[in-house]
Design an enzyme around this catalytic site. Sequence first.
Site, PDB file in Angstrom:
ATOM      1  CE1 TYR A 186       7.344  -7.977  -7.944  1.00 49.27           C
ATOM      2  CE2 TYR A 186       4.995  -7.626  -7.660  1.00 49.27           C
ATOM      3  CZ  TYR A 186       6.139  -7.479  -8.409  1.00 49.27           C
ATOM      4  OH  TYR A 186       6.088  -6.830  -9.620  1.00 49.27           O
ATOM      5  CG  HIS A 214     -17.785 -15.861  12.973  1.00 49.65           C
ATOM      6  ND1 HIS A 214     -16.624 -16.016  13.697  1.00 49.65           N
ATOM      7  CD2 HIS A 214     -18.358 -14.702  13.420  1.00 49.65           C
ATOM      8  CE1 HIS A 214     -16.498 -15.000  14.542  1.00 49.65           C
ATOM      9  NE2 HIS A 214     -17.538 -14.190  14.396  1.00 49.65           N
ATOM     10  CB  THR A 224     -14.885 -11.094  21.603  1.00 52.21           C
ATOM     11  OG1 THR A 224     -15.739 -10.762  20.498  1.00 52.21           O
ATOM     12  CG2 THR A 224     -13.683 -10.148  21.617  1.00 52.21           C
ATOM     13  CB  SER A 225     -14.029 -12.715  16.658  1.00 55.47           C
ATOM     14  OG  SER A 225     -15.167 -13.553  16.619  1.00 55.47           O
ATOM     15  CB  THR A 260      20.796  21.585  -7.420  1.00 51.45           C
ATOM     16  OG1 THR A 260      21.455  22.609  -8.172  1.00 51.45           O
ATOM     17  CG2 THR A 260      21.688  21.176  -6.245  1.00 51.45           C
ATOM     18  CG  HIS A 261      16.974  23.165  -9.549  1.00 50.61           C
ATOM     19  ND1 HIS A 261      15.691  23.361  -9.086  1.00 50.61           N
ATOM     20  CD2 HIS A 261      17.793  23.829  -8.689  1.00 50.61           C
ATOM     21  CE1 HIS A 261      15.722  24.124  -8.001  1.00 50.61           C
ATOM     22  NE2 HIS A 261      16.992  24.419  -7.731  1.00 50.61           N
ATOM     23  CB  SER A 283      11.094  -8.828 -26.111  1.00 51.44           C
ATOM     24  OG  SER A 283      10.306  -7.707 -26.523  1.00 51.44           O
ATOM     25  CE  LYS A 293      16.940   0.189 -23.519  1.00 53.37           C
ATOM     26  NZ  LYS A 293      15.461   0.155 -23.543  1.00 53.37           N
ATOM     27  CD  GLU A 308      12.942   0.808 -15.106  1.00 61.63           C
ATOM     28  OE1 GLU A 308      13.096   1.736 -15.930  1.00 61.63           O
ATOM     29  OE2 GLU A 308      12.820  -0.393 -15.458  1.00 61.63           O
ATOM     30  CB  SER A 318     -12.766  -6.934   3.956  1.00 64.60           C
ATOM     31  OG  SER A 318     -13.228  -5.593   4.051  1.00 64.60           O
ATOM     32  CD  GLU A 336      -7.174  -4.179  10.194  1.00 63.67           C
ATOM     33  OE1 GLU A 336      -7.319  -3.067  10.739  1.00 63.67           O
ATOM     34  OE2 GLU A 336      -7.379  -5.260  10.789  1.00 63.67           O
ATOM     35  NE  ARG A 337     -10.774 -11.540   6.547  1.00 65.85           N
ATOM     36  CZ  ARG A 337     -10.628 -12.607   7.333  1.00 65.85           C
ATOM     37  NH1 ARG A 337      -9.620 -13.442   7.122  1.00 65.85           N
ATOM     38  NH2 ARG A 337     -11.480 -12.847   8.320  1.00 65.85           N
ATOM     39  CB  VAL A 338      -5.857  -6.697   0.983  1.00 65.66           C
ATOM     40  CG1 VAL A 338      -4.936  -6.254  -0.152  1.00 65.66           C
ATOM     41  CG2 VAL A 338      -6.990  -7.568   0.450  1.00 65.66           C
TER      42      VAL A 338
END
Length: 451
Positions: free
Chosen positions: A10, A76, A101-102, A148-149, A274, A279, A286, A318, A320-322
């Site tokens: 991705y 660190h 600072t860091s 609709t619906h 497969s 198909k 999706e 941690s 935000e690293r992801v």
Amino acid sequence: MPVHPIEWRYGSHEMRSIFDVESSLQRMLDVEAALAKALANVGLVPKKDAKKIASCASIKKVRIERIRKLEQEFQHETMAVAMALAEVSGKSGRYVHLGATSNDILDTAMALQIRDGLNIIERQLRNLLVILLHRALEHRNTIMVGRTHGQHALPTTLGLKLAIWASEISRHLERLGQLKPRVFVGKMSGAVGTGAAWGEHAEKVQRLVMQELRLTPATATNQILQRDRLAELILFFGLLASTLDKMAREIRNLQRTEIGEVAEPFAVQQVGSSTMPHKRNPIRCEKICGLARILRGHVQAAMENIVLEHERDLTNSSCERVLLPESFLLMDEMLNTAIFVLSKLNVFPEQMKKNLELTKGLNMAEAVMIELTQRGMNRQEAHSLLRRCSARAIANDQPLIEILSREPAITKFIPKEELGELLDYRRYLGRATAIVDKVVKELEPYTKAQS
């Protein structure tokens, strides 16, 4: 070996290059270099030393391997970057990271990543909008069933559906423009945000650093930039992802075998199953729908990160690293996929015509009701009468016109020979084409890249 699909499945190379290890560390070094220059400008660091530090603030000179080794030692990351830069800067290294600072480094580097990433997102959004407007014009007169619906309602056009999507994308572009000033922001204010280490020069140091990096200086911070900014960014992604999800789900539904009105592109050698050779699955749409679930989930995590203790804690780090790279890369993947699908979307007008005629005129009952009212019948009576006639047509599996033409209460107001015209779905599109034209005209400025 890669573990996370983002490492190989991705996100484009362009977006990935903003968040890879080398790029992330380089941005931290860029901030350190800007700090050294600012400190020299206010007289806190000799200019020759600042120049030396800035010339060494390159990932080609400050080796990743050395940073990682120091990080293992110090536990660190920012300290490891500062020490590695100091090592290659020689005697000038004594001034590296002076007073910072860091999160002066980390948050400002993150702002640089956000800026570069959003430039890509904005370009993709504009490309998608151009495609939607082009295809809306192409299909402004392509008549299809409105549902609709999940049930047949009135006739509409594919062009109108695409124009509605274009309008929604334009609102996301507007939101993005409003968002930028709040996230293209950095900080250089030292521990707890007072700038005490730089004394009377603190405000100027921050201003000069951000000027160098082309960011806006934060007005007030503690030890970090407040996370409402990042939460707003992730919420924007959640909103945009949901729009793409909606569009992709509609294409998936219209691609159902029983409907068959549109279909996402399918390559000559592409395999749908497969085991089932026939198909042709809507796998791209999706994928968009699946990745939208992750991005909406990220909103909750971003909201939680706003709530930190005192002047700061590390619970957001941690996460935000992801959160940050994943959000950008998944959004990038979704937009590129949507651009591909919409630009090459297969449209089947004959199947649309077949579906329009599937209910044998029932989808035009409203038109007859409106005409009866205009010719003198009470609207409520007309509704009740058409509802009963429709029920008989369904029960007897007959065209609606056959029921209507035998109903004296109707022919009293509308001659039999006029009923056919009233049941012609081509004559009951209202302002559909005019709306398409209006949307295209109004949104044209959004398709032009801003300087």
